[in-house]
Design an enzyme around this catalytic site. Structure first.
Site, short mmCIF file in Angstrom:
data_model
loop_
_atom_site.label_atom_id
_atom_site.label_comp_id
_atom_site.label_asym_id
_atom_site.label_seq_id
_atom_site.Cartn_x
_atom_site.Cartn_y
_atom_site.Cartn_z
N SER A 69 0.86 -1.18 0.00
CA SER A 69 0.00 0.00 0.00
C SER A 69 0.90 1.22 0.00
O SER A 69 1.83 1.32 0.82
CB SER A 69 -0.91 0.01 1.23
OG SER A 69 -1.82 1.09 1.17
N GLU A 70 0.65 2.16 -0.93
CA GLU A 70 1.60 3.25 -1.14
C GLU A 70 1.69 4.23 0.02
O GLU A 70 2.58 5.08 0.05
CB GLU A 70 1.31 4.00 -2.44
CG GLU A 70 -0.03 4.67 -2.54
CD GLU A 70 -1.02 3.84 -3.33
OE1 GLU A 70 -1.88 4.42 -3.99
OE2 GLU A 70 -0.93 2.59 -3.26
N ASN A 71 0.78 4.12 1.01
CA ASN A 71 0.93 4.98 2.18
C ASN A 71 1.97 4.44 3.16
O ASN A 71 2.24 5.08 4.17
CB ASN A 71 -0.42 5.17 2.89
CG ASN A 71 -1.03 3.87 3.36
OD1 ASN A 71 -1.02 2.88 2.63
ND2 ASN A 71 -1.58 3.85 4.56
N SER A 107 8.18 4.05 0.01
CA SER A 107 7.12 3.34 -0.70
C SER A 107 7.16 3.61 -2.20
O SER A 107 7.05 2.70 -3.03
CB SER A 107 5.75 3.76 -0.13
OG SER A 107 4.72 3.03 -0.74
#
Length: 219
Positions: free
Chosen positions: A45-47, A87
């Site tokens: 997840s890019e967060n 990320s």
């Protein structure tokens, strides 16, 4: 037709052992609930989370543990947490094997529009533009038509593009479509759906595979 869970189940069949997979907002997030048994997949997840698990059971949510869509998620043993810079290094460094995204429109040559609708409030592009430029394989999970019944599979996107000629496969409530030089190739069709119906709801160039089969998932 398939429901959203059915779309996610079918896309889960595309997973492979050892894959690093990014799941976009919406239907794609459901894929984490249907990883085949005895398969190891690391969801990104890019967060800032690698090792995302399925959605938590009601009452077991941790408000500090969320995905990029601000939904509460779980973390599998061995998961890691990091900042957005790290990320996006993972994304831009092409370490993501598969990206599953939602879309507002897909063109018959693989263009995707999924981040902006003029005059409407949308959350923004998130990591979508980086993902479509860097992921090794991109699958779109979406409903086949808009709320007013218009096809979302078009010859040319009308909304601002997220990426150009980057999508390989689309899974909708009507079927599975490969992106080919000739247009959308229907390879699998949803239960109780006819080819005639698929043609009627698809505006883009559509071709039917000679080996067309029914989508097979556990209901």
């Amino acid at each position: 037709m398939l429901d959203k869970q059915g779309i996610a189940k079918r896309i889960a069949q595309e997973l492979q052992d050892g894959y690093y997979v990014n799941l976009g907002i919406g239907i794609p997030t459901l894929v984490a609930n249907y990883v085949p048994k005895n398969m190891s997949v690391a969801f990104h997840s890019e967060n800032g989370l690698l090792g995302m698990g399925p959605f938590p059971f009601e009452g077991a949510e941790d408000a500090d543990l969320i995905n990029a869509g601000k939904q509460t998620v779980t973390a599998l043993p061995g998961a890691s947490f990091f900042d957005s810079a790290t990320s996006f290094d993972m994304i831009r460094g092409q370490h993501v094997d598969l990206t599953v995204l939602g879309a507002m429109e897909i063109s018959s040559n693989g263009d995707i529009a999924n981040w902006k609708i003029p005059s409407k409030l949308v959350k923004g592009m998130g990591g979508a533009m980086d993902l479509v430029a860097s992921a090794k394989k991109i699958i779109v999970a979406m409903m086949h038509t808009s709320r007013n019944g218009n096809s979302k599979l078009l010859d040319k996107c009308t909304l601002p593009l997220t990426g150009v000629q980057c999508v390989q496969k689309v899974v909708t409530n009507y079927g599975v479509f490969e992106i080919t030089p000739e247009g959308f190739l229907l390879t699998e069709i949803a239960p109780n759906v006819s080819v005639k119906t698929v043609r009627s709801v698809t505006s883009g160039k559509l071709y039917i595979s000679d080996s067309l089969k029914k989508i097979a998932i556990d209901q």
